[in-house]
Design an enzyme around this catalytic site. Sequence first.
Site, PDB file in Angstrom:
ATOM      1  CG  HIS A   1      -5.450  -3.485   6.355  1.00  0.00           C
ATOM      2  ND1 HIS A   1      -6.353  -2.994   7.268  1.00  0.00           N
ATOM      3  CD2 HIS A   1      -4.974  -2.408   5.685  1.00  0.00           C
ATOM      4  CE1 HIS A   1      -6.403  -1.673   7.161  1.00  0.00           C
ATOM      5  NE2 HIS A   1      -5.579  -1.298   6.211  1.00  0.00           N
TER       6      HIS A   1
ATOM      7  NE  ARG B   1      -3.763   2.439   1.135  1.00  0.00           N
ATOM      8  CZ  ARG B   1      -4.170   3.466   0.393  1.00  0.00           C
ATOM      9  NH1 ARG B   1      -3.790   3.565  -0.854  1.00  0.00           N
ATOM     10  NH2 ARG B   1      -4.969   4.380   0.891  1.00  0.00           N
TER      11      ARG B   1
END
Length: 767
Positions: free
Chosen positions: A702, A523
């Site tokens: 996540h 990310r």
Amino acid sequence: MLKHNLGYPRIGIYRELKNACEDYWNNKNDLNNLFEVGRKIRKKNWEVQNKAGLDLIPCNDFSFYDHVLDMTLLLGVIPEEYMSIPNNNDNMNLYFSMARGFQKHGWDIKAMEMTKWFNTNYHYIVPEFNKNQQFFIFSKKIFEEVNEMKVLLKSTEKIKPVLIGPISFLFLGKEKEKYFHKMDLIDKLVPIYIQIIHELQKLGISWIQLDEPILGLDLSDREKEAFQYAYKKISKISSDILLTSYFDGIIENISLIKDISIKALHIDLIEDPNQLSKIIHFLNKLNITTTLSLGIVDGRNIWKNNYNHSIKIIKKSIDYLGENRVMIAPNCSLIHVPIDIKLENSIDHDIKNIMSFAKQKIYELVDLANIIKGEEKILLENKNIIEEYKNSSILNNEVVKKRVAQISGQNFNRKNIFHIRQKKQKDKLNLPYFPTTTIGSFPQTKEVRVIRNKFRKKIINKEEYRNKIKEFIINVIKKQEEINLDVLVHGEFERTDMVEYFSEKLQGILSTKNGWVQSYGSRCVKPPIIYGDVSRKNDMTVDWICFAQSQTVKPIKGMLTGPVTILQWSFVRDDQPIHDTAYQIALAIREEVLSLEKNGINIIQIDEPAIREGLPLKKKNWKYYFNWAIKAFRISSSGVKDETQIHTHMCYSEFNDIFEHIADMDADVITMETSRSKMELLKAFSDFCYPNEIGPGVYDIHSPRIPTVKEIFNLIEKASKKLPIRNIWINPDCGLKTRKWEEVLQSLKNMTEAARIARIKLANQSH
């Protein structure tokens, strides 16, 4: 005077690491391809720093996911459940499973907990310790990279391996059993560090960087004792240690080094410039001959170094210590800044001229060394650039400054206290017990990204772009209704990033094209740059939110990013007090909130995931921070009617010690990350008697794994034992932008089904 660096960005100049990792996870490439991308990035990083002329170059600062997770594997701290996962020869299945979870071939293992790296927006995987924890050298990564670097440089002279120090490593971890303290493990851990140091010395290494950012904190007696024990042992077998701390000053803990032998001590003179004189005095008073490394180039912001200021610091240090006992470096690792300003071609020249990314910061060290050698021309050029910018009209907007000066107490408070507002909101919204919602974003698919890219490149016109975004919104509203969510969102398909989107619509802020910074794993984010006074030009979200509301009878939640998060997740101007910048942003968000309310939006979420990470490391500095940070949020949120429900969202930080300040924000509903920690945070909320409504995240977004109805219900049940049922919302941990639709739809269906069961089994019991 040695020039060195503490760490270099590892994502690749075009995010090559992100793409390689995600392709590997999606079975689009193999391990050999992933490793080859890693090798190319490391080679490029080392070549850049070597070519610039650094005397010491960091090694082992590269990571495929997270440097704390790397350290966890190096030391063999692997929870038992992961050891049974089908692995490969290079331990990458194990490594990525600890970070992301593992759900295939009949296996269903959750990811390890993740939280923020001190007061930054970088996230790390939290090590887990048990009472009988054993440590051993498990991963060979550090030794392999030293050998790799040795081949490239044809010498070990410049190689400086980087390790998280033993005290900070234990501090960053978490006890998974009761009745023991993680610092009690220090006597088992130190021998492994000594073994690692011996192995590095065998490879010809003479500088080893041990990072102990914990020295910037208020240490407990137990932590101080552990530090002294560890470094007395380590210094007996090696004098090659560069002890490194950053993110704050260490003067309160400087006495801890008086009885240990280290080669050099690195201090952060960006965060605490006042510590220099005291530390020099301490070293000289005790006749300690340790070299002092001056962290004088800002590794967390992108403004050009003020050479005049830095040279004064260097000369003062040389005067007291001698040139051979002074080193210069960035204050911290450069992973917190983008890689190369030369890739930015659309930034106004006057602004770009004052900016410096990672590569430029390396050359700033070289410039400073050359100025010390007598090259005054470099100093004069730098001075002229800085003075020209400070006097520029680009920075200043007198109307905005006047609005901030006129802020008064009435800007900080809602009309009535929460319990009055809550009754009015329940009457207006008519939501069930355990209302379900999401945090805001939905998957940003390739199709979404292609449409945005075509619009930016003017391949499609504005009308075509808007029609396509409307299609995405109509589709996501339909999906949410089918899932049976209670409060819907518009999906944020028009937004690349929750901060960048607003930066493009506010004056005084700009976005970059290639200014990527790693947030966690693959990310990456592009922090905007706040270069001047901030103001709102027009509505930023109202059209999209209202269009979404027109497609459903269910309430749509307006989605905004809060002033503190915009501030913390941007590179901020450094020529005025930070609270003035925060208030400018807050006034702009307040205008948007009022416009949403005026247009019939009754639920508005003002996200503040960065409220905790902005907190200074030392408690003595908390009062000032919370004074302006809470005021900034309340400026943005307090202008609405009682019936308008204000939400906020926070995630992946430690909140146990700041509940009173979270309560002071006076949001009607707060949603938070709690699933990875199995709702541990709720005990603290309960003990504090948090007065307002809470949405504890019931599953981890996540990780790609899909939570079951049963496990979500169990978390809801756990929450209902800690909090009043009337105050509990049901939602994921965070936004769903990075996930795939097949994961999202099934996870949310399981979530709404668990909420339905909870209404039957739990809500009825409360009557």
